[in-house]
Each structure stands twice: as structure tokens, then as C-alpha cells.
Design an enzyme around this catalytic site. Structure first.
Site, PDB file in Angstrom:
ATOM      1  N   ARG A 251       0.141   7.726  -2.628  1.00  0.00           N
ATOM      2  CA  ARG A 251       0.741   8.760  -1.776  1.00  0.00           C
ATOM      3  C   ARG A 251       2.198   8.988  -2.131  1.00  0.00           C
ATOM      4  O   ARG A 251       2.693  10.098  -2.087  1.00  0.00           O
ATOM      5  CB  ARG A 251       0.586   8.385  -0.293  1.00  0.00           C
ATOM      6  CG  ARG A 251      -0.784   8.776   0.269  1.00  0.00           C
ATOM      7  CD  ARG A 251      -1.077   8.061   1.555  1.00  0.00           C
ATOM      8  NE  ARG A 251      -1.413   6.658   1.292  1.00  0.00           N
ATOM      9  CZ  ARG A 251      -1.420   5.710   2.215  1.00  0.00           C
ATOM     10  NH1 ARG A 251      -1.083   6.001   3.460  1.00  0.00           N
ATOM     11  NH2 ARG A 251      -1.767   4.478   1.911  1.00  0.00           N
TER      12      ARG A 251
ATOM     13  N   ASN B 149     -11.156  -2.365  -5.369  1.00  0.00           N
ATOM     14  CA  ASN B 149     -10.351  -1.449  -6.185  1.00  0.00           C
ATOM     15  C   ASN B 149     -10.980  -1.098  -7.540  1.00  0.00           C
ATOM     16  O   ASN B 149     -10.566  -0.138  -8.194  1.00  0.00           O
ATOM     17  CB  ASN B 149      -8.922  -1.990  -6.392  1.00  0.00           C
ATOM     18  CG  ASN B 149      -8.050  -1.895  -5.155  1.00  0.00           C
ATOM     19  OD1 ASN B 149      -7.196  -2.746  -4.912  1.00  0.00           O
ATOM     20  ND2 ASN B 149      -8.245  -0.853  -4.331  1.00  0.00           N
TER      21      ASN B 149
ATOM     22  N   ASP C  40       0.827  -1.216   0.000  1.00  0.00           N
ATOM     23  CA  ASP C  40       0.000   0.000   0.000  1.00  0.00           C
ATOM     24  C   ASP C  40       0.862   1.268   0.000  1.00  0.00           C
ATOM     25  O   ASP C  40       1.976   1.264   0.520  1.00  0.00           O
ATOM     26  CB  ASP C  40      -0.918  -0.025   1.236  1.00  0.00           C
ATOM     27  CG  ASP C  40      -2.080   0.950   1.104  1.00  0.00           C
ATOM     28  OD1 ASP C  40      -2.352   1.421  -0.025  1.00  0.00           O
ATOM     29  OD2 ASP C  40      -2.718   1.242   2.134  1.00  0.00           O
TER      30      ASP C  40
ATOM     31  N   ARG D 258      -5.059  -1.499   8.810  1.00  0.00           N
ATOM     32  CA  ARG D 258      -6.303  -2.256   8.590  1.00  0.00           C
ATOM     33  C   ARG D 258      -6.017  -3.399   7.625  1.00  0.00           C
ATOM     34  O   ARG D 258      -4.963  -3.455   6.996  1.00  0.00           O
ATOM     35  CB  ARG D 258      -7.419  -1.345   8.063  1.00  0.00           C
ATOM     36  CG  ARG D 258      -7.058  -0.561   6.820  1.00  0.00           C
ATOM     37  CD  ARG D 258      -8.253   0.288   6.330  1.00  0.00           C
ATOM     38  NE  ARG D 258      -7.827   1.178   5.266  1.00  0.00           N
ATOM     39  CZ  ARG D 258      -7.450   2.445   5.435  1.00  0.00           C
ATOM     40  NH1 ARG D 258      -7.473   2.991   6.634  1.00  0.00           N
ATOM     41  NH2 ARG D 258      -7.064   3.183   4.405  1.00  0.00           N
TER      42      ARG D 258
HETATM   43  C1  IPE Z   1      -5.668  -2.670  -0.231  1.00  0.00           C
HETATM   44  O1  IPE Z   1      -5.246  -1.370  -0.391  1.00  0.00           O
HETATM   45  C2  IPE Z   1      -5.646  -3.388  -1.535  1.00  0.00           C
HETATM   46  C3  IPE Z   1      -4.331  -3.614  -2.125  1.00  0.00           C
HETATM   47  C4  IPE Z   1      -3.181  -3.337  -1.581  1.00  0.00           C
HETATM   48  C5  IPE Z   1      -4.339  -4.245  -3.418  1.00  0.00           C
HETATM   49  P1  IPE Z   1      -6.284  -0.163  -0.552  1.00  0.00           P
HETATM   50  O2  IPE Z   1      -5.453   1.058  -0.652  1.00  0.00           O
HETATM   51  O3  IPE Z   1      -7.211  -0.440  -1.661  1.00  0.00           O
HETATM   52  O4  IPE Z   1      -7.065  -0.245   0.814  1.00  0.00           O
HETATM   53  P2  IPE Z   1      -7.980   0.843   1.549  1.00  0.00           P
HETATM   54  O5  IPE Z   1      -9.075   1.197   0.622  1.00  0.00           O
HETATM   55  O6  IPE Z   1      -7.107   2.010   1.854  1.00  0.00           O
HETATM   56  O7  IPE Z   1      -8.423   0.151   2.787  1.00  0.00           O
HETATM   57  C1  IPE Z   2      -1.565   0.250  -3.338  1.00  0.00           C
HETATM   58  O1  IPE Z   2      -1.348   1.625  -3.366  1.00  0.00           O
HETATM   59  C2  IPE Z   2      -1.844  -0.331  -4.690  1.00  0.00           C
HETATM   60  C3  IPE Z   2      -3.219  -0.793  -4.890  1.00  0.00           C
HETATM   61  C4  IPE Z   2      -4.184  -0.733  -4.016  1.00  0.00           C
HETATM   62  C5  IPE Z   2      -3.528  -1.370  -6.170  1.00  0.00           C
HETATM   63  P1  IPE Z   2      -2.546   2.661  -3.369  1.00  0.00           P
HETATM   64  O2  IPE Z   2      -2.880   2.957  -4.806  1.00  0.00           O
HETATM   65  O3  IPE Z   2      -3.656   2.196  -2.544  1.00  0.00           O
HETATM   66  O4  IPE Z   2      -1.848   3.931  -2.746  1.00  0.00           O
HETATM   67  P2  IPE Z   2      -2.493   4.953  -1.701  1.00  0.00           P
HETATM   68  O5  IPE Z   2      -2.992   4.128  -0.554  1.00  0.00           O
HETATM   69  O6  IPE Z   2      -3.589   5.656  -2.405  1.00  0.00           O
HETATM   70  O7  IPE Z   2      -1.360   5.847  -1.321  1.00  0.00           O
HETATM   71 MG    MG Z   3      -4.069   2.404  -0.582  1.00  0.00          MG
END
Ligand code: IPE
Ligand code: IPE
Ligand code: MG
Length: 250
Positions: free
Chosen positions: A25, A69, A21, A195
Site C-alpha cells: 500500500r 505469502n 505490514d 488481525r
Molecule cells: C502478514 O502480512 C505476513 C507478514 C507481515 C510477513 P500479510 O499482508 O501477508 O497478511 P494478510 O494476508 O493481510 O492477513
Molecule cells: C508486508 O507488506 C510485507 C510482507 C507481507 C512480506 P505487504 O506486502 O503485505 O503490504 P500490503 O499489506 O499489501 O500493503
Molecule cells: Mg499485507
């Protein structure tokens, strides 16, 4: 002493799962669009996979795309899918030289055809590899997985292939996407969020959890080693007392 030599090779978790994750950001912090964060995240995947193989981890499961997603802007979803296809193509060599078997969990039927085909090809090419199983969670959601399992168990009951009394942990395990994998020993999440986000709910029932503020594109081998060292400092009691654990280790 370097960090790898501090790791106890006799106490390596069998199955490590990672919620990758913080790509968005990371990109924002560099003044870039979110999709660049996903592109940059591929290097972190490679480093993690290599570090895991080198430590002798049996199974590594990476959360790459959740059932939630799909709610993201279409351009971002499309970019994630194309990064998946390109990376799978590029990394075949890494899988073969490191003897890694690739598999995927999740509702794969909903993925774009090109992604499904690429996955099928890489899975076929690597099916005999047995040093480590790398599992990509794609269109994965733990609730979807449990609903699917409940439906298929119910069907077996209705068809008299299974009795209600026979339902136990083993039966449930065998109806999950992860039926071939050991239970998760260690779950890592990057980016500071604490989480689970609908990942492997059943399988992490007794996993050790580890959260780091590092954003996924910055995650490197040394960060993985750091996490493993942290795991090795814990006492996994599984409901028992500390004394019982100490005695059984003697
Ligand atoms: C969880 O990350 C899913 C993956 C890493 C693929 P998200 O960024 O989608 O999770 P939330 O929405 O912040 O909980
Ligand atoms: C994780 O990074 C990748 C996926 C969930 C596919 P994010 O895209 O969720 O990055 P943040 O949480 O918005 O920074
Ligand atoms: Mg994320």
C-alpha cells in the site's frame, strides 16, 4: 521532554514481535510497484532493530514471510527473497556492532537455497552475540508450527520417550520454533490491519497488542518508542484483579 527519556527503563518488554505490514500500500500511494515498498521497508527494519537494542529489549521477532505469502505473484516472492539475501549480507556489520544474534523460525527448508545459505552464514557469525536475539519469521505459520510440534510430541509418545500425562505448557513450548525465546510481551502490527495472520498464536496468548495505521516503510524509531510508551501505560493482569497487581507492586 524527548520521547526516549519518557520510557521507563525498568519496564521494558522482554520480547517484542512485529507484523511488518503495508509495504504494498505504501508503494501504491507513491505510484510505485509493490516491490518498491518491500525495498523501502528495509530501512524500517534497521530503525526498529536499532531502537530495540538501544532500549535493552532481549528478543525482537519480525514477521518477514508467512506460509501464506507463497500465494503472491512469483515476481514478488522472488523479490522478497532477494531483498532478504541482500539485506542479511549488508546488515552483518549492524549485527556485530550491536552484539545481535540472528536466528530464524519457520519451515526454512522450503526457502531458496541461496537464502538458506545466507541465513546459515549470518547465524554462524553472530551465534555468540548476546545483547539481543533478532528472530526472522520466514515461511512461518503458527498452524504449521503447531502441527509440527504435535507430530514430534506424538512420535515421542509412540517411542515411549514421553508419557501423555507429561504433556504440559513446558513440553509444548519446547517443541515450538521459538523454544529458546521468552513469551511475547508485546505485539505490534503496522498498516491498520487488526488481525494476527497466523503469527505466533501460542506465544501471544497473553501479549499486549498494538495496532498503528503507519505503513511499514514509514515506521521509524520514534514510532517504536511511541509503541513502547503505550505498552508501559497498560496494566498486565494475567487474570488477577487490579488490586492484586497494585499490592504486588508495593
Ligand atoms: C502478514 O502480512 C505476513 C507478514 C507481515 C510477513 P500479510 O499482508 O501477508 O497478511 P494478510 O494476508 O493481510 O492477513
Ligand atoms: C508486508 O507488506 C510485507 C510482507 C507481507 C512480506 P505487504 O506486502 O503485505 O503490504 P500490503 O499489506 O499489501 O500493503
Ligand atoms: Mg499485507
Amino acid at each position: 521532554m524527548d520521547i526516549v527519556s519518557q520510557i521507563d527503563k525498568d519496564f521494558i518488554p522482554k520480547h517484542v514481535a512485529v507484523i511488518m505490514d503495508g509495504n504494498g500500500r505504501w508503494a501504491k500511494s507513491q505510484g510505485l510497484k509493490r516491490v518498491f515498498g518491500h525495498k523501502k521497508g528495509v530501512e524500517a527494519v534497521r530503525q526498529t532493530v536499532e531502537a530495540a537494542v538501544e532500549l535493552g529489549i532481549e528478543a525482537l521477532t519480525l514477521y518477514a514471510f508467512s506460509t501464506e505469502n507463497w500465494k503472491r505473484p512469483k515476481i514478488e516472492v522472488d523479490t522478497l527473497m532477494s531483498i532478504l539475501v541482500n539485506s542479511l549480507k549488508k546488515e552483518i556489520k549492524t549485527f556485530q556492532t550491536n552484539d545481535i544474534k540472528l536466528q530464524a523460525i519457520g519451515n526454512l527448508d522450503k526457502l531458496p537455497l541461496i537464502a538458506r545459505n545466507q541465513l546459515r552464514d549470518v547465524m554462524k557469525l553472530t551465534e555468540k552475540n548476546d545483547r539481543m536475539i533478532l528472530t526472522l519469521a520466514l515461511n512461518y505459520g503458527a498452524k504449521e508450527e503447531l502441527i509440527r510440534a504435535t507430530k514430534s510430541i506424538s512420535k515421542k509418545i509412540v517411542n515411549n520417550e514421553l508419557k501423555i500425562e507429561e504433556i504440559d505448557e513446558k513440553i509444548i513450548n519446547s517443541h515450538l520454533y521459538t523454544f529458546t525465546l521468552p513469551v511475547v510481551d508485546f505485539l505490534i502490527r503496522t498498516s491498520g490491519e487488526m488481525r494476527i495472520s497466523n503469527f505466533l498464536l501460542w506465544q501471544i496468548a497473553y501479549a499486549e497488542l498494538y495496532f498503528t495505521d503507519i505503513l511499514w516503510p514509514d515506521f521509524r524509531k520514534k514510532d517504536f518508542y511511541e509503541a513502547i510508551l503505550n505498552y508501559q501505560r497498560r496494566e498486565r493482569r494475567f487474570g488477577k484483579t487490579s488490586e492484586q497487581i497494585e499490592n504486588s507492586n508495593k
